[in-house]
Design an enzyme around this catalytic site. Structure first.
Site, short mmCIF file in Angstrom:
data_model
loop_
_atom_site.label_atom_id
_atom_site.label_comp_id
_atom_site.label_asym_id
_atom_site.label_seq_id
_atom_site.Cartn_x
_atom_site.Cartn_y
_atom_site.Cartn_z
N GLY A 19 0.83 -1.20 0.00
CA GLY A 19 0.00 0.00 0.00
C GLY A 19 0.86 1.25 0.00
N GLY A 21 0.64 5.72 1.03
CA GLY A 21 -0.08 6.86 1.58
C GLY A 21 0.55 8.16 1.13
N ALA A 24 4.43 7.78 2.66
CA ALA A 24 5.28 6.59 2.56
C ALA A 24 4.62 5.50 1.72
CB ALA A 24 5.61 6.06 3.95
N VAL A 26 4.58 1.13 1.45
CA VAL A 26 4.88 -0.06 2.26
C VAL A 26 4.99 -1.27 1.34
CG1 VAL A 26 4.14 -1.52 4.16
CG2 VAL A 26 3.64 0.93 4.22
N LYS A 41 8.70 0.04 5.25
CA LYS A 41 8.04 1.32 5.02
C LYS A 41 9.07 2.33 4.53
CE LYS A 41 4.92 4.58 7.32
NZ LYS A 41 4.19 4.87 8.58
N ASP A 132 -3.65 9.61 15.26
CA ASP A 132 -4.17 9.20 13.96
C ASP A 132 -4.86 7.84 14.06
OD1 ASP A 132 -4.73 9.62 11.30
OD2 ASP A 132 -2.83 8.80 10.57
#
Length: 377
Positions: A19, A21, A24, A26, A41, A132
């Site tokens: 994935g 974001g 970063a 991963v 990451k 978060d």
């Protein structure tokens, strides 16, 4: 992968991208030295101010903390650009995925909340705030273990503030109302975010419901969860509403207090007596189930018995001697009837008397002394 150092390229084999974001990406990789899968990451090259510092802080926090519900950190490399960290690979789906499918049971939602609450409590005890907490940062394994991830926005109360004055960080739907007006991060902020996640797990039956919940604001408060989902008890509904109260002073004062309320609720639920009507329905259902099982076994036993009889008959029919038809050896007619003398294959003779309508018992008695049967004419 080119982002790995020469030494780490020998140790780690990149398998796939998991994935990405805003800050970063991963990857899933294989640690050949330990023969285990890991997650790597990697910080994006185009970064905002202070992101490197936050990334380094995430590494420091995860390396120092050891908790079953916090993702473990194994290694990090800040000597190259971009920096990256190596952490535990959790084979699981995030809560956001379950919300879209709408298949989280009430007990499962409570269990996930308690596990993540314990992880946050560990952070708070060490002077840290997550800031978060959201469904996408909570992973749930098939065995039910919940893991809190993504610590790049972690706030250290004793450290230098890395955000500018008036800057709000986090995911909008899970940021507590007071922080939109310049309030400093605090424990109640994490409580609010976790309460919001629990609220969604209890009430989101589909994607449309999730979108509607994302429009809720302090001026448009949350309706009681029990009004949306009848499976939610009044007590649980009250716990959730207190956790997401717009005023931080109305929320739980600590994560331990929220966890204690959820634990007491589960203990009460485990020992509560069922209503009499529910008991009767349950007893009747159990009785009907037992009767059905009994009938089923009787049917099976009867079928086996009949099959055994059929098998015995077929076997006996094949084994018994086949007798030839009897041979007629004499006929003694009379006005009263006729006596037929037969001989079978075993050389035994017998008489069958055929009686007319004028026959009498005396004639029968005399002619069927050794008879095998009588036929009425």
């Amino acid at each position: 992968m080119t982002f790995l150092s020469a030494e780490d390229q020998k140790r780690y084999k990149i398998l796939e991208q998991l994935g990405q974001g805003s800050f970063a990406v991963v990857f899933k990789a294989r640690d050949k030295s330990c023969q285990r899968d890991v997650a790597i990451k990697v910080l994006r090259r185009s970064t905002t101010e202070g992101l490197y510092e936050r990334f380094a802080r995430e590494v420091q926090v995860c390396l120092e903390l050891r908790h079953p519900n916090i993702v473990s950190m194994y290694d990090a490399n800040f000597d190259i650009d971009p920096p990256y960290l190596v952490m535990e690979y959790v084979q699981a789906k995030d809560v956001g995925n379950y919300l879209l499918r709408g298949d989280i049971a009430v007990e499962e939602a409570i269990s996930i909340t308690r596990q993540i609450g314990k992880a946050l409590s560990c952070l708070h005890e060490n002077g840290l705030l997550h800031r978060d907490v959201k469904p996408e940062n909570i992973l749930v394994e098939e065995n039910g273990r919940a893991v809190l991830t993504d610590f790049n926005l972690v706030y250290v109360e004793s450290a230098t503030v890395l955000t500018k004055t008036g800057q709000v960080v986090g995911t909008p739907n899970y940021i507590p109302p007071e922080q939109w007006f310049g309030g400093l991060p605090n424990v109640q902020g994490d409580i609010y975010a976790l309460g919001r996640v629990l609220y969604e797990m209890l009430t989101c039956g589909n994607k449309e419901e999730l979108i509607r919940l994302q429009e809720l604001t302090p001026d448009n408060p949350y309706p009681a969860p029990e009004e949306i989902n009848p499976a939610v008890s009044t007590t649980l509904s009250s716990i959730v509403q207190r956790a997401v109260a717009p005023n931080p002073g109305d929320r739980y004062t600590s994560m331990e207090e929220l966890l204690a309320a959820l634990a007491a609720l589960q203990e009460t639920t485990a020992t509560v007596e069922l209503p009499q009507a529910v008991k009767i329905r349950s007893d009747n259902a159990n009785k009907a189930c037992k009767e059905e099982q009994t009938l089923r076994w009787l049917g099976i036993a009867t079928a086996l018995f009949l099959c055994s009889l059929l098998l015995f008959y077929l076997t006996w029919s094949q084994m018994r001697p086949q007798l030839a038809p009897p041979k007629l050896i004499s006929v003694n007619p009379s006005i009263l009837g006729v006596a037929l003398r037969f001989e079978n294959c075993s050389d035994e003779s017998y008489t069958v008397a055929v009686k007319t309508v004028h026959g009498n018992r005396r004639w029968l008695k005399e002619n069927i002394a050794t008879s095998k049967g009588i036929v009425q004419a």
